[in-house]
Motif scaffolding. Structure first.
Motif, PDB file in Angstrom:
ATOM      1  N   GLY A 114       0.826  -1.189   0.000  1.00  0.00           N
ATOM      2  CA  GLY A 114       0.000   0.000   0.000  1.00  0.00           C
ATOM      3  C   GLY A 114       0.860   1.238   0.000  1.00  0.00           C
ATOM      4  O   GLY A 114       2.080   1.178  -0.152  1.00  0.00           O
ATOM      5  N   ILE A 116       1.225   5.082   2.131  1.00  0.00           N
ATOM      6  CA  ILE A 116       0.810   5.881   3.280  1.00  0.00           C
ATOM      7  C   ILE A 116       1.082   7.353   3.005  1.00  0.00           C
ATOM      8  O   ILE A 116       2.169   7.726   2.547  1.00  0.00           O
ATOM      9  N   TRP A 174      -4.903   2.150  12.850  1.00  0.00           N
ATOM     10  CA  TRP A 174      -5.119   0.966  12.039  1.00  0.00           C
ATOM     11  C   TRP A 174      -5.766   1.344  10.714  1.00  0.00           C
ATOM     12  O   TRP A 174      -6.474   2.351  10.608  1.00  0.00           O
ATOM     13  N   TRP A 175      -5.486   0.512   9.694  1.00  0.00           N
ATOM     14  CA  TRP A 175      -6.102   0.699   8.389  1.00  0.00           C
ATOM     15  C   TRP A 175      -7.627   0.756   8.546  1.00  0.00           C
ATOM     16  O   TRP A 175      -8.210  -0.046   9.253  1.00  0.00           O
ATOM     17  N   GLY A 176      -8.212   1.738   7.868  1.00  0.00           N
ATOM     18  CA  GLY A 176      -9.640   1.951   7.986  1.00  0.00           C
ATOM     19  C   GLY A 176      -9.975   3.176   8.805  1.00  0.00           C
ATOM     20  O   GLY A 176     -11.150   3.447   9.067  1.00  0.00           O
ATOM     21  N   GLY A 177      -8.947   3.945   9.221  1.00  0.00           N
ATOM     22  CA  GLY A 177      -9.183   5.174   9.966  1.00  0.00           C
ATOM     23  C   GLY A 177      -9.576   4.959  11.404  1.00  0.00           C
ATOM     24  O   GLY A 177     -10.357   5.736  11.964  1.00  0.00           O
ATOM     25  N   LEU A 194      -3.689  -2.634  -1.171  1.00  0.00           N
ATOM     26  CA  LEU A 194      -4.816  -1.888  -0.624  1.00  0.00           C
ATOM     27  C   LEU A 194      -5.512  -1.129  -1.749  1.00  0.00           C
ATOM     28  O   LEU A 194      -4.882  -0.674  -2.703  1.00  0.00           O
ATOM     29  N   GLU A 196      -6.816   1.766  -1.897  1.00  0.00           N
ATOM     30  CA  GLU A 196      -6.612   3.210  -1.976  1.00  0.00           C
ATOM     31  C   GLU A 196      -5.488   3.602  -1.035  1.00  0.00           C
ATOM     32  O   GLU A 196      -5.088   2.819  -0.160  1.00  0.00           O
ATOM     33  N   TRP A 198      -3.479   5.228   2.106  1.00  0.00           N
ATOM     34  CA  TRP A 198      -3.813   5.203   3.527  1.00  0.00           C
ATOM     35  C   TRP A 198      -3.401   6.533   4.152  1.00  0.00           C
ATOM     36  O   TRP A 198      -2.240   6.731   4.498  1.00  0.00           O
ATOM     37  N   LEU A 200      -2.891   8.931   7.095  1.00  0.00           N
ATOM     38  CA  LEU A 200      -2.802   8.797   8.542  1.00  0.00           C
ATOM     39  C   LEU A 200      -3.572   9.912   9.239  1.00  0.00           C
ATOM     40  O   LEU A 200      -3.554  11.074   8.822  1.00  0.00           O
TER      41      LEU A 200
END
Length: 254
Positions: A114, A116, A174-177, A194, A196, A198, A200
């Protein structure tokens, strides 16, 4: 998950020697792998494989051990207990007496990758990304590069994972906000990337001064609690502190 105490045994009068060869399923050596020898009391000692894939244990108390091989970070293979198990309780006990030799073969795992970024879409370098399996104790890590790109290799197939990001100046997340692991979505490694970028979540900086009866308190440890996370920092020579990356929310400092 089984808790294991890593120790070092002293040289004893009668001791055993153990050699563990760590290989791929094709028989190729896996160098720099960590091998754990764990006794039934969950006491363990470790050794690392050399360029031939061999880890040597000397002065090992004669006993029965469960043996685990963990490939180095970035390696495409998965960790295994001897002979070919994911979990400690499923592993076979290996009797070690005098001189013993065991081979552990590591199958190749899956990967996930992915990118970031920060909230504005700029890449973030040096983020530690950790994948934790939902149904086992399996865990692997990777790091983002200058483009924010990361790849975690050696993931157990047919399992679901949660991804955690950690970097100084940002809350652990964590991934997913999500700021809590229990709220994080599970991902399958059937899709290796992933869907899209990520972004932070940003944190805030909490600052202040610690004083006592005699004035500023130097080198004091300050903890700031917010949103189930504790951020730790220290005071400077003037008693000032600044805790960065604190999750937004109600805060308590002490």
């Amino acid at each position: 998950m089984v808790g294991i105490l890593l120790i070092g045994w002293s040289r004893i009068g009668f001791a055993a020697t153990l050699t563990v060869s760590v290989q791929t399923t094709n028989g190729d050596a896996v160098p720099h792998a960590e091998v754990l020898a764990i006794n039934p009391e969950l006491e363990a000692t470790s050794a690392f494989t050399n360029s031939r894939g061999d880890a040597h244990f000397e002065y090992l108390p004669p006993a029965s051990y469960r043996l685990r091989a963990i490939p180095p970070t970035g390696d495409a293979h998965v960790a295994r207990y001897h002979p070919n198990e994911i979990e400690y309780c499923d592993a076979e006990l290996v009797a070690v007496d005098s001189t013993s030799a065991v081979t552990i073969q590591l199958p190749e795992g899956e990967s996930v990758s992915g990118r970031i970024t920060d909230a504005e879409g700029a890449p973030i370098n040096g983020v530690r990304v950790r994948a934790s399996a939902a149904a086992s104790s399996a865990m692997r890590e990777g790091w983002s590069d200058a483009d924010g790109a990361f790849t975690i290799r050696g993931l157990e197939p047919h399992q679901e994972w949660r991804l955690q990001a950690a970097k100084t100046g940002f809350p652990v997340q964590w991934w997913g906000g999500s700021l809590r692991q229990s709220d994080a979505p599970l991902i399958a490694v059937t899709e290796p990337a992933l869907s899209e970028p990520w972004p932070l979540l940003s944190g805030v900086t909490v600052s202040g001064i610690v004083t006592g009866p005699s004035g500023a308190v130097q080198n004091a440890t300050v903890r700031v609690y917010s949103n189930s996370q504790v951020t730790i920092t220290n005071t400077d020579d003037a008693g000032r502190y600044a805790a960065q990356g604190v999750p937004i929310g109600s805060m308590t400092a002490w």
